[in-house]
Scaffold this motif. Structure first.
Motif, mmCIF file in Angstrom:
data_model
loop_
_atom_site.group_PDB
_atom_site.id
_atom_site.type_symbol
_atom_site.label_atom_id
_atom_site.label_comp_id
_atom_site.label_asym_id
_atom_site.label_seq_id
_atom_site.Cartn_x
_atom_site.Cartn_y
_atom_site.Cartn_z
ATOM 1 N N GLY A 191 0.799 -1.225 0.000
ATOM 2 C CA GLY A 191 0.000 0.000 0.000
ATOM 3 C C GLY A 191 0.825 1.265 0.000
ATOM 4 N N LEU A 192 2.049 1.198 0.540
ATOM 5 C CA LEU A 192 2.916 2.379 0.584
ATOM 6 C C LEU A 192 3.317 2.858 -0.804
ATOM 7 C CD1 LEU A 192 5.383 1.467 3.485
ATOM 8 C CD2 LEU A 192 3.512 3.120 3.569
ATOM 9 N N MET A 193 3.339 1.936 -1.769
ATOM 10 C CA MET A 193 3.868 2.259 -3.090
ATOM 11 C C MET A 193 2.795 2.427 -4.158
ATOM 12 S SD MET A 193 7.041 2.477 -2.540
ATOM 13 C CE MET A 193 7.633 2.575 -4.228
ATOM 14 N N LYS A 194 1.520 2.393 -3.763
ATOM 15 C CA LYS A 194 0.447 2.480 -4.747
ATOM 16 C C LYS A 194 -0.264 3.828 -4.667
ATOM 17 C CE LYS A 194 1.154 -1.754 -6.109
ATOM 18 N NZ LYS A 194 1.739 -2.038 -7.430
ATOM 19 N N LEU A 195 -1.122 4.078 -5.659
ATOM 20 C CA LEU A 195 -1.891 5.327 -5.669
ATOM 21 C C LEU A 195 -2.800 5.382 -4.438
ATOM 22 C CD1 LEU A 195 -2.836 5.584 -9.450
ATOM 23 C CD2 LEU A 195 -1.214 7.015 -8.212
ATOM 24 N N PRO A 196 -2.913 6.556 -3.814
ATOM 25 C CA PRO A 196 -3.581 6.657 -2.507
ATOM 26 C C PRO A 196 -5.101 6.783 -2.581
ATOM 27 C CG PRO A 196 -2.684 8.775 -3.117
ATOM 28 C CD PRO A 196 -2.307 7.834 -4.223
ATOM 29 N N PHE A 197 -5.759 5.731 -3.076
ATOM 30 C CA PHE A 197 -7.216 5.734 -3.128
ATOM 31 C C PHE A 197 -7.751 4.798 -2.043
ATOM 32 C CE2 PHE A 197 -6.295 6.611 -7.777
ATOM 33 C CZ PHE A 197 -6.504 7.979 -7.651
ATOM 34 N N ASP A 198 -8.377 5.379 -1.022
ATOM 35 C CA ASP A 198 -8.876 4.586 0.108
ATOM 36 C C ASP A 198 -10.272 4.060 -0.212
ATOM 37 O OD1 ASP A 198 -9.159 3.378 2.515
ATOM 38 O OD2 ASP A 198 -9.448 5.218 3.677
ATOM 39 N N LEU A 199 -10.310 3.084 -1.149
ATOM 40 C CA LEU A 199 -11.567 2.503 -1.613
ATOM 41 C C LEU A 199 -11.459 0.984 -1.578
ATOM 42 C CD1 LEU A 199 -12.121 4.806 -4.727
ATOM 43 C CD2 LEU A 199 -13.377 4.931 -2.568
ATOM 44 N N PRO A 200 -12.579 0.284 -1.446
ATOM 45 C CA PRO A 200 -12.530 -1.190 -1.412
ATOM 46 C C PRO A 200 -11.798 -1.750 -2.627
ATOM 47 C CG PRO A 200 -14.723 -0.418 -0.826
ATOM 48 C CD PRO A 200 -13.962 0.800 -1.291
ATOM 49 N N GLY A 201 -10.909 -2.704 -2.370
ATOM 50 C CA GLY A 201 -10.165 -3.338 -3.455
ATOM 51 C C GLY A 201 -8.854 -2.655 -3.788
ATOM 52 N N PHE A 202 -8.656 -1.413 -3.324
ATOM 53 C CA PHE A 202 -7.421 -0.697 -3.608
ATOM 54 C C PHE A 202 -6.371 -1.022 -2.543
ATOM 55 C CE2 PHE A 202 -10.218 1.575 -6.378
ATOM 56 C CZ PHE A 202 -9.411 2.107 -7.377
ATOM 57 N N ALA A 203 -5.096 -0.895 -2.945
ATOM 58 C CA ALA A 203 -3.989 -1.290 -2.069
ATOM 59 C C ALA A 203 -3.950 -0.464 -0.779
ATOM 60 C CB ALA A 203 -2.659 -1.160 -2.817
ATOM 61 N N LEU A 204 -4.270 0.832 -0.870
ATOM 62 C CA LEU A 204 -4.234 1.662 0.332
ATOM 63 C C LEU A 204 -5.258 1.195 1.356
ATOM 64 C CD1 LEU A 204 -2.984 4.200 1.689
ATOM 65 C CD2 LEU A 204 -4.917 5.482 0.795
ATOM 66 N N ARG A 205 -6.474 0.827 0.918
ATOM 67 C CA ARG A 205 -7.491 0.334 1.842
ATOM 68 C C ARG A 205 -7.015 -0.973 2.507
ATOM 69 N NH1 ARG A 205 -13.090 0.590 2.339
ATOM 70 N NH2 ARG A 205 -12.746 2.825 2.003
ATOM 71 N N ASN A 206 -6.443 -1.877 1.683
ATOM 72 C CA ASN A 206 -5.933 -3.139 2.241
ATOM 73 C C ASN A 206 -4.829 -2.884 3.259
ATOM 74 O OD1 ASN A 206 -7.682 -4.549 0.570
ATOM 75 N ND2 ASN A 206 -6.148 -4.869 -1.034
ATOM 76 N N ALA A 207 -3.976 -1.893 2.948
ATOM 77 C CA ALA A 207 -2.877 -1.566 3.859
ATOM 78 C C ALA A 207 -3.412 -0.987 5.167
ATOM 79 C CB ALA A 207 -1.928 -0.577 3.192
ATOM 80 N N ARG A 208 -4.390 -0.093 5.082
ATOM 81 C CA ARG A 208 -4.946 0.536 6.286
ATOM 82 C C ARG A 208 -5.589 -0.507 7.201
ATOM 83 N NH1 ARG A 208 -9.755 2.456 7.661
ATOM 84 N NH2 ARG A 208 -10.677 2.355 5.581
ATOM 85 N N LEU A 209 -6.349 -1.425 6.617
ATOM 86 C CA LEU A 209 -6.982 -2.481 7.417
ATOM 87 C C LEU A 209 -5.937 -3.427 8.007
ATOM 88 C CD1 LEU A 209 -10.031 -3.297 5.104
ATOM 89 C CD2 LEU A 209 -10.009 -1.892 7.174
ATOM 90 N N ALA A 210 -4.867 -3.676 7.241
ATOM 91 C CA ALA A 210 -3.787 -4.540 7.748
ATOM 92 C C ALA A 210 -3.105 -3.906 8.960
ATOM 93 C CB ALA A 210 -2.765 -4.799 6.641
ATOM 94 N N VAL A 211 -2.889 -2.585 8.898
ATOM 95 C CA VAL A 211 -2.265 -1.876 10.026
ATOM 96 C C VAL A 211 -3.149 -1.980 11.272
ATOM 97 C CG1 VAL A 211 -1.586 0.392 10.910
ATOM 98 C CG2 VAL A 211 -0.907 -0.305 8.608
ATOM 99 N N GLU A 212 -4.452 -1.862 11.097
ATOM 100 C CA GLU A 212 -5.368 -1.995 12.241
ATOM 101 C C GLU A 212 -5.221 -3.364 12.901
ATOM 102 O OE1 GLU A 212 -9.310 -1.141 10.907
ATOM 103 O OE2 GLU A 212 -8.866 0.952 10.390
ATOM 104 N N ARG A 213 -5.100 -4.411 12.075
ATOM 105 C CA ARG A 213 -4.935 -5.763 12.625
ATOM 106 C C ARG A 213 -3.574 -5.917 13.308
ATOM 107 N NH1 ARG A 213 -7.497 -6.950 7.607
ATOM 108 N NH2 ARG A 213 -5.492 -7.466 6.634
ATOM 109 N N LEU A 214 -2.532 -5.327 12.714
ATOM 110 C CA LEU A 214 -1.194 -5.410 13.296
ATOM 111 C C LEU A 214 -1.153 -4.723 14.658
ATOM 112 C CD1 LEU A 214 0.917 -4.665 10.097
ATOM 113 C CD2 LEU A 214 0.902 -6.815 11.362
#
Length: 541
Positions: free
Chosen positions: A255-278
């Motif tokens: 997610g750090l290296m992708k376009l910053p679109f916080d939408l379902p299916g986008f890398a930034l959204r996956n990264a944000r949810l992953a950080v919450e779990r971490l």
């Protein structure tokens, strides 16, 4: 007109509207029921006359966007025209190395340059003195350190890098016990055992495919992740939790290296949810550690040293120290992980790359380490032995100077801020002080890889201290730099002693690639074989 001529005429607005209506009727009739057809025709018939106004409004917005960019840019070097909204985001994502090289070239005259990315105006800082000026003004009415252009979305609210003033000082005081000589000695033992396990597995992997080089990038990342997990939270993370942790951290990295679109299916959204779990996992580790430390157990990892001090403060003052809830501690642990993980991976890869291309440096490191430690001794490298490895430490420092892992340190301007007498950074601007550019200013023959510059005779780390910004400067200077240097020195000592290695060189293999810290473009492809007569038998006992 001949039979082969075609008469072309421009339809009047009325005839164009008629043609449009006929097309709509035809389309709707073939695709939708009768009642839906009537509604759609009525809707399009209403909107069609407004189309010129919408087009005009769109062009007006785009025009105003360009005017706003040019007003902020003024006479500072940077592109004169930018794509609407996206700006130069495509070139940044596609070729980040080239993008920042261009920004650095543009900044040669004034010490800084500008650009426009995803609706945000940016300022790139090349000048070391201007970088120090930014670092020294991290406060509510100047700059906010964000770590990543969209870091607050990723890291959440409880994060050290967003803290100011007394709050920030208090937290740094609380985490000081994590990096005492006693704590660092505990960590070096853990680091060596994990490093050796992975070096053995790398050599095994290389021997399975003779003549075919292996890429160290992902292997080094996995080794560093296991090291961070073990050093930071140790026994509180089960094997299953470690596997899930690795998967989530990979999502975060992507997610750090992708376009910053916080939408379902986008890398930034996956990264944000992953950080919450971490953070949730790390918070649970904090809970377990508090319980063990309150029962009088001896610290065995970083969270234990931290919680031991926290439990002592609670017992003495009968109040809970600020910033010591489990969720907050979990968030700060993630900060440590982020700071240690990718930066260390970058440094390890560049170490192998630079030692391979500088055989005289490699020879001197091997000679020094062999005088101090032998794998046949089956003993861990002690803190005293680590201090004796003066030249190896100089190599580690020079690797970090020559290839600083985090080349840029993003800040956001909280208010209009006068950068120079002639230019004020507008509020909301993302400012990028370049640690990389500073590393090649001031130092003697700065483009050369030369560990001797950090010798007791030359002491360039003192003379050009202001240019050595790999660990930052000001109130947010890296609190774990001694830990990071120890890790790199231990890796160098063990890697060159137990393994022989040969780099598989191809054209452009040493070019810089962002992932998200910098690493060699080819991922550092090498062939490995065992150098020592047998691997050491290391243990904590």
């Amino acid at each position: 007109m001949t039979n082969f001529d075609i008469e072309i005429s421009t339809p009047s607005p009325r005839s164009a509207l008629t043609i449009h209506s006929l097309y709509l009727n035809s389309f709707c009739h073939s695709q939708f029921p009768l009642h839906a057809q009537k509604k759609m025709v009525a809707c399009f018939s209403f909107l069609f006359p407004l189309a010129p106004f919408f087009v005009t409004l769109l062009f007006l917005i785009l025009f105003l966007e360009q005017i706003s960019y040019l007003r902020k840019k003024r006479n500072v070097p940077g592109p004169n025209i930018v794509l609407p909204f996206l700006g130069n985001a495509i070139s940044l994502v596609a070729k980040p190395t080239r993008f920042w090289e261009v920004q650095a070239d543009l900044a040669t005259s004034l010490g800084f340059s500008v650009n426009y990315i995803i609706g945000r105006f940016i300022v790139f800082i090349r000048s070391t003195e201007l970088s120090h000026y930014i670092f020294a003004n991290v406060r509510p009415d100047a700059f906010l350190l964000v770590g990543h252009p969209f870091g607050k979305k990723l890291f959440g609210e409880h994060n050290m890098i967003y803290m100011f003033g007394q709050d920030h000082k208090d937290l740094r005081r609380q985490i000081a016990p994590n990096f005492t000589p006693r704590a660092l000695s505990t960590y070096t033992a853990l680091q060596q055992i994990i490093i050796l396990q992975h070096l053995k597995s790398w050599e095994r992997l290389s021997s399975e495919s003779p003549g075919k080089p292996i890429s160290l990038r992902l292997l080094a990342r996995d080794m560093n992740l296991e090291t961070s997990q073990t050093v930071f939270v140790g026994r509180y993370l089960s094997r299953e939790a470690r596997d899930k942790f690795r998967d989530d951290y990979n999502l975060f990295n992507t997610g750090l290296m992708k376009l910053p679109f916080d939408l379902p299916g986008f890398a930034l959204r996956n990264a944000r949810l992953a950080v919450e779990r971490l953070i949730e996992t790390l918070s649970d580790c904090a809970t377990q550690s508090k319980k063990r430390m309150s029962e009088g157990d001896e610290p065995s990892c970083l969270i234990d040293f931290w919680m031991q001090e926290t439990v002592r403060e609670i017992a003495e003052s009968k109040t809970v120290p600020p910033h010591s809830s489990d969720v907050e501690i979990g968030s700060y642990l993630f900060d440590f992980l982020f700071a240690a993980q990718d930066a260390s991976t970058s440094s390890l890869l560049w170490t192998v790359t630079l030692l391979d291309s500088h055989p005289d440096v490699l020879r001197r490191v091997r000679e020094e380490v062999s005088r101090i430690w032998s794998p046949e001794s089956d003993t861990l490298i002690s803190a005293e032995q680590l201090r004796e490895m003066k030249y190896t430490q100089a190599v580690a420092r020079e690797v970090i100077r020559h290839r600083p892992p985090a080349t840029l340190v993003p800040h956001i301007a909280m208010k209009d801020f006068p950068l120079t007498e002639s230019y004020t950074i507008p509020k909301g601007t993302i400012v990028f002080p370049s640690v990389y550019e500073s590393s090649f200013q001031g130092f003697t023959e700065a483009d050369r890889f030369e560990p001797e510059r950090f010798s007791e005779d030359r002491q360039e780390e003192v003379i050009f201290k202001r240019n050595y910004l790999a660990f930052g400067a000001g109130p947010h200077q890296c609190v774990g730099q001694r830990y990071a240097l120890n890790h790199l020195v231990l890796f160098i000592a063990m890697f060159v002693t137990v393994l022989d290695f040969k780099r598989h060189r191809t054209e452009g293999c040493d070019e810089i690639m962002y992932c998200p810290t910098i690493c060699p473009k080819d991922g550092c492809r090498v062939s490995l074989s065992r150098r020592c007569s047998r691997y050491p038998n290391l243990s904590l006992n």
